[in-house]
Design an enzyme around this catalytic site. Structure first.
Site, PDB file in Angstrom:
ATOM      1  CB  SER A  71      -8.447   5.750   7.695  1.00 10.40           C
ATOM      2  OG  SER A  71      -8.793   5.841   6.421  1.00 10.40           O
TER       3      SER A  71
ATOM      4  CG  HIS B 172      -1.690   1.344   1.617  1.00 10.02           C
ATOM      5  ND1 HIS B 172      -2.837   1.486   0.558  1.00 10.02           N
ATOM      6  CD2 HIS B 172      -1.520   2.426   2.300  1.00 10.02           C
ATOM      7  CE1 HIS B 172      -3.299   2.504   1.041  1.00 10.02           C
ATOM      8  NE2 HIS B 172      -2.473   3.357   1.806  1.00 10.02           N
TER       9      HIS B 172
ATOM     10  CE  LYS C 267      -8.882   2.851   3.500  1.00  4.61           C
ATOM     11  NZ  LYS C 267      -8.977   4.203   3.315  1.00  4.61           N
TER      12      LYS C 267
ATOM     13  CG  ASP D 136     -12.033   4.389   5.996  1.00  5.47           C
ATOM     14  OD1 ASP D 136     -11.187   5.115   6.900  1.00  5.47           O
ATOM     15  OD2 ASP D 136     -11.377   4.285   4.581  1.00  5.47           O
TER      16      ASP D 136
ATOM     17  NE  ARG E 241     -10.076  11.080   9.509  1.00  6.18           N
ATOM     18  CZ  ARG E 241      -9.187  10.240   8.892  1.00  6.18           C
ATOM     19  NH1 ARG E 241      -9.597   9.014   8.399  1.00  6.18           N
ATOM     20  NH2 ARG E 241      -7.968  10.643   8.451  1.00  6.18           N
TER      21      ARG E 241
HETATM   22  N1  URA Z   1      -5.700   7.274   3.234  1.00  2.00           N
HETATM   23  C1  URA Z   1      -6.419   6.849   3.732  1.00  2.00           C
HETATM   24  O1  URA Z   1      -7.133   5.711   3.347  1.00  2.00           O
HETATM   25  N2  URA Z   1      -7.033   7.387   4.921  1.00  2.00           N
HETATM   26  C2  URA Z   1      -6.671   8.463   5.593  1.00  2.00           C
HETATM   27  O2  URA Z   1      -7.234   8.868   6.708  1.00  2.00           O
HETATM   28  C3  URA Z   1      -5.572   9.016   4.978  1.00  2.00           C
HETATM   29  C4  URA Z   1      -5.170   8.551   3.770  1.00  2.00           C
END
Ligand code: URA
Length: 432
Positions: A183, A82, A187, A161, A168
């Site tokens: 967050s 990632h 995932k 999320d 947010r």
């Molecule tokens: N990328 C994400 O998936 N979440 C965040 O909070 C910031 C960057």
């Protein structure tokens, strides 16, 4: 349990229990907790923070808000990577076929681009016919058969999320370490891999502007991953200049192919090799990171993984013949060249501004709903430290007229040629 009590507890800086965090996430996802209470909660977290147990519980509660992929049908260790997002970051396009060619299994879900950062899914869609939506069974079958697949993130992955991120965004609570870490990790944990390498970008073109912040975020994400039973490694890589030379969807496919042919830029080849080195060790293809790194680097430089890229593209319906004539990836774009006005070395590049310039041309989205132009973008001819002579091309702009003037103005003020020859450190740190 009452939401108001949980908000108050966090307001006073106390530690929340697993059950309280699960109550918040479940209640918000299922509409029992209203936006105004969730907003107050997020702001309390923003100011008071969360320890790593709370952050882990938050990540796991968000993971469990939707589907958690079961990849056990895929034989062997499943790996994933990632990136926290950068400019010109086409690492996944090169890494997926490389990892597959070298005998590991990469099952990856990727996103679309937003703002100045591109997204792997948009880039893959620059290949005619490439299908980014596969049923889970087909996704697993492909990874079993050819060693890799990249698909778009399904809406069922960590829906909490998605809802919380949108809140947010409008409550000025995006830039909170525990919220960012949980967050991202929610995932990744839901995507089912056993081992994950996180490429945390740091510098002008990245989400994390300082090394200290990037280290803090990396440590937290690695801890969350470990507590959730995964093998996680984070590397900090420089985003003080774009990665490679090309920015834009088709152009990044072009550069990914060049890299797989063995003719790629050194920085991109290096970052891909480092991440692959960690993944090959985690997948037990090799014993050490060093062995994995050397094998990956050599394979790229020899052009040996190129066919694996074509196999991957063909497996997802992409037109390999289209790619074999790379001129197709430039298409009918018009070309404008920006040239150096003085002698010296390239001292500084504003990676963020280059990403913004590409977005103005249409390569990226300002808002989620925006349509993008897959062909337009930039080719940077110089890297930091390169020798520059008056008249040398600095940037070629591939455009369809839209945003050209604005992009030119941004680019002109986004690089510095001077007397100092600077050497950038590409890999800043490794956190395990
Ligand atoms: N990328 C994400 O998936 N979440 C965040 O909070 C910031 C960057």
């Amino acid at each position: 349990m009452e939401m108001v009590d949980i908000i108050a507890k966090k307001k006073y800086g106390q530690t929340l229990t697993k059950a309280e965090i699960e109550f918040v996430i479940d209640g918000y996802t299922n509409g029992r907790i209203p936006d105004y209470q969730m907003s107050a909660f997020l702001m309390a977290v923003y100011f008071q923070g969360m320890n790593s147990d709370e952050s882990t519980n938050l990540a796991m509660a968000m993971r469990d808000s939707g589907e958690v992929l079961d990849l056990s049908d895929i034989k062997g260790v499943k790996v994933d990577k990632h990136s926290t997002g950068g400019v010109g970051d086409k690492v996944s396009l090169v890494l997926a076929p490389l990892v597959a060619h070298l005998g590991a299994k990469l099952a990856k879900m990727s996103g679309r681009g937003l703002g100045h950062t591109g997204g792997t899914i948009d880039k893959l869609e620059a290949i005619p016919g490439f299908n980014v939506v596969l049923p889970l069974e087909k996704f697993k079958e492909q990874v079993n058969e050819i060693g890799c697949s990249i698909v778009g993130q399904s809406g069922d992955i960590a829906p909490a999320d998605k809802l919380i991120y949108a809140l947010r965004d409008v409550t000025a609570t995006v830039d909170s370490m525990p919220l960012i870490a949980s967050s991202i990790m929610s995932k990744k944990l839901a995507s089912g891999a056993d081992a994950i390498v996180l490429d945390v970008k740091v510098g002008s073109g990245a989400f994390m502007k300082t090394k200290e912040d990037a280290i803090e975020l990396s440590k937290l994400m690695v801890e969350i991953g470990k507590k959730a039973g995964k093998k996680v490694t984070a590397i900090l890589t420089s985003m003080d200049e774009p990665l490679g030379h090309k920015i834009g969807n088709s152009l990044e496919i072009y550069e990914a192919i060049e890299t797989l042919e063995g003719k790629g830029p050194e920085d991109l080849t290096e970052v891909v090799s480092v991440i692959t080195g960690h993944l090959l060790r985690d997948a037990k293809v090799v014993d050490t990171f060093e062995d994995g790194y050397k094998l990956a680097y050599k394979t790229l430089r020899n052009g040996e993984a190129l066919n694996a890229f074509y196999t991957f593209v063909a497996a997802q319906g992409g037109d390999v013949n289209f790619l074999k004539n790379k001129a197709n990836l430039i298409g009918d774009t018009k070309v404008e060249v920006i040239r150096a006005k003085m002698n010296g070395f390239l001292e500084k590049v504003d990676a963020l501004n280059f990403g913004i310039a590409a977005m103005k041309l249409g390569a990226g989205r300002m808002k989620k709903e925006d349509k993008i132009d897959l062909l337009v973008g930039l080719d940077l001819h110089k890297k930091i430290g390169d020798d520059v002579k008056i008249g040398d091309p600095i940037v070629t702009i591939y455009h369809h007229d839209k945003g050209l003037q604005e992009a030119k103005e941004i680019i002109e003020k986004s690089y510095v040629v001077g007397p100092k020859q600077i050497k950038l450190k590409l890999i800043e740190e490794t956190i395990v």
